[in-house]
Design a protein around this motif. Structure first.
Motif, mmCIF file in Angstrom:
data_model
loop_
_atom_site.group_PDB
_atom_site.id
_atom_site.type_symbol
_atom_site.label_atom_id
_atom_site.label_comp_id
_atom_site.label_asym_id
_atom_site.label_seq_id
_atom_site.Cartn_x
_atom_site.Cartn_y
_atom_site.Cartn_z
ATOM 1 N N VAL A 32 0.850 -1.190 0.000
ATOM 2 C CA VAL A 32 0.000 0.000 0.000
ATOM 3 C C VAL A 32 0.886 1.241 0.000
ATOM 4 O O VAL A 32 1.773 1.384 0.843
ATOM 5 N N MET A 33 0.629 2.133 -0.925
ATOM 6 C CA MET A 33 1.386 3.378 -1.023
ATOM 7 C C MET A 33 0.765 4.434 -0.118
ATOM 8 O O MET A 33 -0.429 4.740 -0.217
ATOM 9 N N SER A 34 1.553 4.982 0.786
ATOM 10 C CA SER A 34 1.076 6.094 1.605
ATOM 11 C C SER A 34 1.045 7.373 0.777
ATOM 12 O O SER A 34 1.767 7.508 -0.206
ATOM 13 N N ARG A 35 0.209 8.294 1.188
ATOM 14 C CA ARG A 35 0.183 9.599 0.534
ATOM 15 C C ARG A 35 1.105 10.544 1.299
ATOM 16 O O ARG A 35 1.039 10.640 2.521
ATOM 17 N N VAL A 36 1.967 11.236 0.573
ATOM 18 C CA VAL A 36 2.934 12.144 1.187
ATOM 19 C C VAL A 36 2.758 13.536 0.595
ATOM 20 O O VAL A 36 2.677 13.694 -0.627
ATOM 21 N N VAL A 48 4.364 1.466 1.903
ATOM 22 C CA VAL A 48 5.439 2.124 1.166
ATOM 23 C C VAL A 48 5.410 3.620 1.459
ATOM 24 O O VAL A 48 4.376 4.281 1.291
ATOM 25 N N GLU A 49 6.554 4.149 1.894
ATOM 26 C CA GLU A 49 6.680 5.571 2.209
ATOM 27 C C GLU A 49 7.725 6.199 1.298
ATOM 28 O O GLU A 49 8.861 5.718 1.215
ATOM 29 N N GLU A 50 7.356 7.271 0.616
ATOM 30 C CA GLU A 50 8.326 7.996 -0.203
ATOM 31 C C GLU A 50 9.124 8.946 0.684
ATOM 32 O O GLU A 50 8.565 9.640 1.540
ATOM 33 N N ILE A 51 10.424 8.978 0.494
ATOM 34 C CA ILE A 51 11.291 9.879 1.250
ATOM 35 C C ILE A 51 11.075 11.300 0.731
ATOM 36 O O ILE A 51 10.960 11.519 -0.475
ATOM 37 N N ALA A 72 18.421 5.772 -1.154
ATOM 38 C CA ALA A 72 17.024 5.333 -1.063
ATOM 39 C C ALA A 72 16.048 6.424 -1.503
ATOM 40 O O ALA A 72 16.260 7.614 -1.270
ATOM 41 N N ARG A 73 14.963 5.980 -2.130
ATOM 42 C CA ARG A 73 13.854 6.872 -2.460
ATOM 43 C C ARG A 73 12.580 6.465 -1.730
ATOM 44 O O ARG A 73 11.728 7.297 -1.461
ATOM 45 N N TRP A 74 12.457 5.156 -1.448
ATOM 46 C CA TRP A 74 11.272 4.660 -0.755
ATOM 47 C C TRP A 74 11.671 3.785 0.427
ATOM 48 O O TRP A 74 12.657 3.046 0.368
ATOM 49 N N ILE A 75 10.888 3.870 1.494
ATOM 50 C CA ILE A 75 10.989 2.986 2.644
ATOM 51 C C ILE A 75 9.783 2.049 2.597
ATOM 52 O O ILE A 75 8.646 2.500 2.430
ATOM 53 N N VAL A 76 10.026 0.751 2.744
ATOM 54 C CA VAL A 76 8.945 -0.235 2.733
ATOM 55 C C VAL A 76 8.939 -0.949 4.078
ATOM 56 O O VAL A 76 9.961 -1.498 4.504
ATOM 57 N N VAL A 77 7.797 -0.924 4.744
ATOM 58 C CA VAL A 77 7.666 -1.521 6.072
ATOM 59 C C VAL A 77 6.713 -2.708 5.990
ATOM 60 O O VAL A 77 5.564 -2.562 5.561
#
Length: 227
Positions: free
Chosen positions: A54-58, A179-182, A166-171
């Protein structure tokens, strides 16, 4: 003290959620974030994570442009740390939690608030955190486990400092991965439902991906609440 068994569990969760195996791909991706909106589309280069990701909204914006609850968080730090309406804020909204992160003038501390979809008795935000920066870097993720999810279980939050590539952090999460975008060069606030209330700790299974979708780091983080 580091617990090897918990670390192994964290890595196993990461492997399960991030491997892109057939069983993982078969899961339906949750469509809603904690604010009731639909999750953004997963970047094509991360398609191998599967449908459970799931992609988070940033959003990156000045504090003055936040909604009332976001401005209330910033206002709570204004007197002590001198933050202003021009302060740049990273707002994250995910499937398990939401947060805002920003730094004080002169980048001496990183500040933020956390929440879940479950209303907090004390207001919109169920937790707030302050982390001291050393040469612009955070040495302590400032984990908190005060927030409660809609199912009644605890949700843990912590900051991580991604590697330069890194561009994305995946937990990894029990139902897939988040998925969190930096963004904005700030520490990334991540969430987990792997919380041990008795030990006042939370465990995070993390992987980092570059702009081409290649994994550049993978690690387990078990952090205790400071106190």
């Amino acid at each position: 003290m580091h617990d090897p068994s918990r670390f192994a569990v964290a890595l196993a969760l990461t492997a399960l959620a991030l491997s892109g195996c057939a069983g993982h791909r078969a899961r339906a991706r949750p469509s809603l974030l904690v604010d009731g909106t639909r999750a953004p589309a997963l970047p094509e280069v991360l398609a191998s994570l599967g449908k459970g990701a799931v992609m988070s909204r940033v959003r990156v914006l000045p504090a003055a442009r936040l909604d009332p609850r976001g401005r209330a968080c910033v206002e709570g730090f204004r007197h002590e740390f001198g933050v202003s309406s021009r302060t740049i804020v990273v707002e994250r909204t995910g499937a398990f939690g939401a947060s805002i992160t920003f730094v004080s003038p002169h980048r001496r501390v990183v500040l933020g608030c956390d929440r879940t979809a479950q209303p907090s008795p004390s207001g919109v935000w169920c937790a707030r955190s302050v982390g001291r920066l050393f040469d612009g870097r955070l040495h302590d993720g400032r984990v908190d486990i005060l927030c409660v999810g809609p199912s009644g279980g605890r949700v843990g939050f912590a900051w991580v400092e991604p590697t330069r590539r890194a561009r994305w952090i995946v937990v990894a999460q029990p139902s897939g991965a988040e998925v969190e975008e930096i963004a904005a060069g700030l520490p990334v606030r991540i969430a987990t439902r792997d919380v041990d209330s008795a030990a006042s700790s939370a465990t995070f299974a993390v992987a980092e991906y570059d702009s081409a979708g290649s994994e550049v780091a993978r690690y387990g983080l078990r952090a205790r609440v400071a106190g």
